[in-house]
Design a protein around this motif. Structure first.
Motif, PDB file in Angstrom:
ATOM      1  N   LEU A   1       0.810  -1.219   0.000  1.00 51.21           N
ATOM      2  CA  LEU A   1       0.000   0.000   0.000  1.00 51.21           C
ATOM      3  C   LEU A   1       0.839   1.263   0.000  1.00 51.21           C
ATOM      4  O   LEU A   1       0.432   2.294   0.506  1.00 51.21           O
ATOM      5  CB  LEU A   1      -0.924   0.004   1.224  1.00 51.21           C
ATOM      6  N   ILE A   2       2.002   1.195  -0.573  1.00 50.26           N
ATOM      7  CA  ILE A   2       2.893   2.359  -0.549  1.00 50.26           C
ATOM      8  C   ILE A   2       2.231   3.582  -1.199  1.00 50.26           C
ATOM      9  O   ILE A   2       2.332   4.695  -0.704  1.00 50.26           O
ATOM     10  CB  ILE A   2       4.209   2.014  -1.263  1.00 50.26           C
ATOM     11  N   TYR A   3       1.534   3.387  -2.305  1.00 51.72           N
ATOM     12  CA  TYR A   3       0.903   4.517  -2.978  1.00 51.72           C
ATOM     13  C   TYR A   3      -0.146   5.174  -2.091  1.00 51.72           C
ATOM     14  O   TYR A   3      -0.339   6.382  -2.128  1.00 51.72           O
ATOM     15  CB  TYR A   3       0.259   4.059  -4.278  1.00 51.72           C
ATOM     16  N   CYS A   4      -0.811   4.369  -1.262  1.00 56.20           N
ATOM     17  CA  CYS A   4      -1.892   4.903  -0.434  1.00 56.20           C
ATOM     18  C   CYS A   4      -1.375   5.829   0.652  1.00 56.20           C
ATOM     19  O   CYS A   4      -2.160   6.534   1.298  1.00 56.20           O
ATOM     20  CB  CYS A   4      -2.689   3.762   0.190  1.00 56.20           C
ATOM     21  N   LEU A   5      -0.078   5.849   0.902  1.00 56.48           N
ATOM     22  CA  LEU A   5       0.481   6.810   1.843  1.00 56.48           C
ATOM     23  C   LEU A   5       0.175   8.227   1.384  1.00 56.48           C
ATOM     24  O   LEU A   5      -0.172   9.095   2.183  1.00 56.48           O
ATOM     25  CB  LEU A   5       1.989   6.614   1.951  1.00 56.48           C
ATOM     26  N   ALA A   6       0.283   8.466   0.093  1.00 54.88           N
ATOM     27  CA  ALA A   6       0.003   9.800  -0.434  1.00 54.88           C
ATOM     28  C   ALA A   6      -1.449  10.177  -0.200  1.00 54.88           C
ATOM     29  O   ALA A   6      -1.769  11.319   0.098  1.00 54.88           O
ATOM     30  CB  ALA A   6       0.323   9.848  -1.925  1.00 54.88           C
ATOM     31  N   ILE A   7      -2.356   9.191  -0.349  1.00 55.23           N
ATOM     32  CA  ILE A   7      -3.776   9.464  -0.115  1.00 55.23           C
ATOM     33  C   ILE A   7      -4.010   9.826   1.334  1.00 55.23           C
ATOM     34  O   ILE A   7      -4.716  10.773   1.658  1.00 55.23           O
ATOM     35  CB  ILE A   7      -4.620   8.232  -0.506  1.00 55.23           C
ATOM     36  N   ALA A   8      -3.405   9.043   2.240  1.00 53.42           N
ATOM     37  CA  ALA A   8      -3.590   9.293   3.666  1.00 53.42           C
ATOM     38  C   ALA A   8      -3.036  10.659   4.052  1.00 53.42           C
ATOM     39  O   ALA A   8      -3.649  11.400   4.811  1.00 53.42           O
ATOM     40  CB  ALA A   8      -2.922   8.195   4.481  1.00 53.42           C
ATOM     41  N   LEU A   9      -1.872  10.988   3.512  1.00 56.22           N
ATOM     42  CA  LEU A   9      -1.243  12.253   3.863  1.00 56.22           C
ATOM     43  C   LEU A   9      -2.026  13.434   3.308  1.00 56.22           C
ATOM     44  O   LEU A   9      -2.076  14.500   3.920  1.00 56.22           O
ATOM     45  CB  LEU A   9       0.196  12.291   3.327  1.00 56.22           C
TER      46      LEU A   9
ATOM     47  N   ASN B   1      -8.673   1.732  -0.658  1.00 58.22           N
ATOM     48  CA  ASN B   1      -9.970   1.849  -1.322  1.00 58.22           C
ATOM     49  C   ASN B   1     -10.871   0.662  -1.017  1.00 58.22           C
ATOM     50  O   ASN B   1     -12.096   0.802  -0.954  1.00 58.22           O
ATOM     51  CB  ASN B   1      -9.774   1.994  -2.833  1.00 58.22           C
ATOM     52  N   THR B   2     -10.262  -0.511  -0.814  1.00 58.74           N
ATOM     53  CA  THR B   2     -11.040  -1.687  -0.435  1.00 58.74           C
ATOM     54  C   THR B   2     -11.635  -1.509   0.947  1.00 58.74           C
ATOM     55  O   THR B   2     -12.812  -1.837   1.183  1.00 58.74           O
ATOM     56  CB  THR B   2     -10.150  -2.942  -0.461  1.00 58.74           C
ATOM     57  N   LEU B   3     -10.835  -0.976   1.886  1.00 57.79           N
ATOM     58  CA  LEU B   3     -11.342  -0.724   3.233  1.00 57.79           C
ATOM     59  C   LEU B   3     -12.481   0.297   3.206  1.00 57.79           C
ATOM     60  O   LEU B   3     -13.477   0.152   3.927  1.00 57.79           O
ATOM     61  CB  LEU B   3     -10.214  -0.227   4.135  1.00 57.79           C
ATOM     62  N   VAL B   4     -12.339   1.321   2.390  1.00 60.41           N
ATOM     63  CA  VAL B   4     -13.396   2.327   2.264  1.00 60.41           C
ATOM     64  C   VAL B   4     -14.687   1.676   1.777  1.00 60.41           C
ATOM     65  O   VAL B   4     -15.776   1.933   2.307  1.00 60.41           O
ATOM     66  CB  VAL B   4     -12.965   3.452   1.304  1.00 60.41           C
ATOM     67  N   ARG B   5     -14.572   0.800   0.773  1.00 60.80           N
ATOM     68  CA  ARG B   5     -15.756   0.156   0.204  1.00 60.80           C
ATOM     69  C   ARG B   5     -16.395  -0.818   1.185  1.00 60.80           C
ATOM     70  O   ARG B   5     -17.616  -0.817   1.365  1.00 60.80           O
ATOM     71  CB  ARG B   5     -15.367  -0.583  -1.083  1.00 60.80           C
ATOM     72  N   TRP B   6     -15.574  -1.646   1.836  1.00 61.33           N
ATOM     73  CA  TRP B   6     -16.107  -2.637   2.781  1.00 61.33           C
ATOM     74  C   TRP B   6     -16.848  -1.984   3.935  1.00 61.33           C
ATOM     75  O   TRP B   6     -17.791  -2.545   4.475  1.00 61.33           O
ATOM     76  CB  TRP B   6     -14.974  -3.499   3.327  1.00 61.33           C
ATOM     77  N   ASN B   7     -16.379  -0.806   4.357  1.00 61.86           N
ATOM     78  CA  ASN B   7     -16.928  -0.169   5.552  1.00 61.86           C
ATOM     79  C   ASN B   7     -17.834   1.021   5.249  1.00 61.86           C
ATOM     80  O   ASN B   7     -18.206   1.760   6.156  1.00 61.86           O
ATOM     81  CB  ASN B   7     -15.772   0.256   6.472  1.00 61.86           C
ATOM     82  N   ASN B   8     -18.154   1.201   3.957  1.00 64.09           N
ATOM     83  CA  ASN B   8     -19.064   2.284   3.545  1.00 64.09           C
ATOM     84  C   ASN B   8     -18.608   3.644   4.079  1.00 64.09           C
ATOM     85  O   ASN B   8     -19.415   4.447   4.572  1.00 64.09           O
ATOM     86  CB  ASN B   8     -20.489   1.992   4.031  1.00 64.09           C
TER      87      ASN B   8
END
Length: 247
Positions: free
Chosen positions: A18-26, A69-76
């Motif tokens: 999930l290295i790319y998702c670091l940018a999303i989180a930041l 994005n999977t976590l976002v979808r699973w947890n609405n």
């Protein structure tokens, strides 16, 4: 990626999924500039995890090898920002029963059921930028997309490690176990690179770097033997660096 005294195969399996998702989180956090590394240790009961103080979706995803994005979808959830979750909240971190990635099942003539693991997905995405070698040396471990998410390049301690392309440092530190002194650089909205096992780090979080700029020196932090572990991530998925580095 190999980890001292802990099974190297397991660490490689996690890799920097999930290295790319670091940018999303930041991008969803406004801070003083310091970036804390994710912690790998965590447990899930019945597929759920209770959010702890300091957690972000990126960190939780890295612990459980799930895409943000999977976590976002699973947890609405509304988005992947830091304020999307709260301390004490239970979120799903394992595939729901009946999910789309079930193992295939075959029945033999004897009546026994043989479960076959689903094939490993290989990303066909390509970087949207030109890349150069971070260091020149013999490639001693090749990308395989499963236990090896990048390449390992042998070299000598102190050899300069250079940015493969211009970008912004998203992380520079040694808190992430198994990677030693690690640098993550975001080059575009889709492409990031990772540089692990360094001896010294010459850049800081949030710093803008140019292609070919020295960002670290080679070492053996978090591993055995001096080498650089180099990864390319496109939309958070690992791609084979050998396809995109010049000959």
């Amino acid at each position: 990626m190999k980890q001292i005294e802990i099974g190297s195969v397991m660490i490689r399996r996690f890799g920097l999924y999930l290295i790319y998702c670091l940018a999303i989180a930041l991008s969803g956090c406004k801070s003083s500039g310091s970036v804390n590394a994710p912690v790998m240790s965590a447990s899930a009961q019945n597929g759920y995890y209770r959010v702890q103080r300091g957690d972000t979706l990126y960190r939780i995803g890295l612990r459980f090898n799930q895409n943000v994005n999977t976590l976002v979808r699973w947890n609405n959830l509304a988005n992947a920002n830091a304020n999307a979750i709260e301390v004490g909240q239970l979120i799903r971190v394992r595939k729901p029963v009946g999910g789309s990635r079930k193992n295939s099942v075959k029945k033999q003539s004897s009546g026994n059921v043989v479960r076959q693991p689903a094939p490993v997905a290989v990303s066909n995405a390509a970087p949207d930028i030109s890349l150069q070698w971070p260091v020149r040396g013999r490639v001693i471990s090749m990308f395989n997309g499963q236990t090896q998410k990048g390449i390992d390049i042998a070299g000598n301690r102190g050899t300069p490690v250079k940015a493969a392309a211009a970008g912004t440092v998203q992380y520079a530190g040694d808190e992430l176990r198994g990677y030693g002194r690690l640098i993550l650089i975001k080059h575009s909205n889709t492409t990031m690179t990772a540089y692990a096992y360094n001896d010294s780090l010459n850049v800081r979080n949030g710093q803008r770097v140019q292609a070919g700029q020295t960002i670290a020196t080679m070492g053996d932090s978090g591993t055995s033997g001096v080498k650089l572990h180099f990864e390319i991530r496109v939309n958070s998925q690992a791609v084979n660096p050998m396809r995109y580095l010049p000959e």
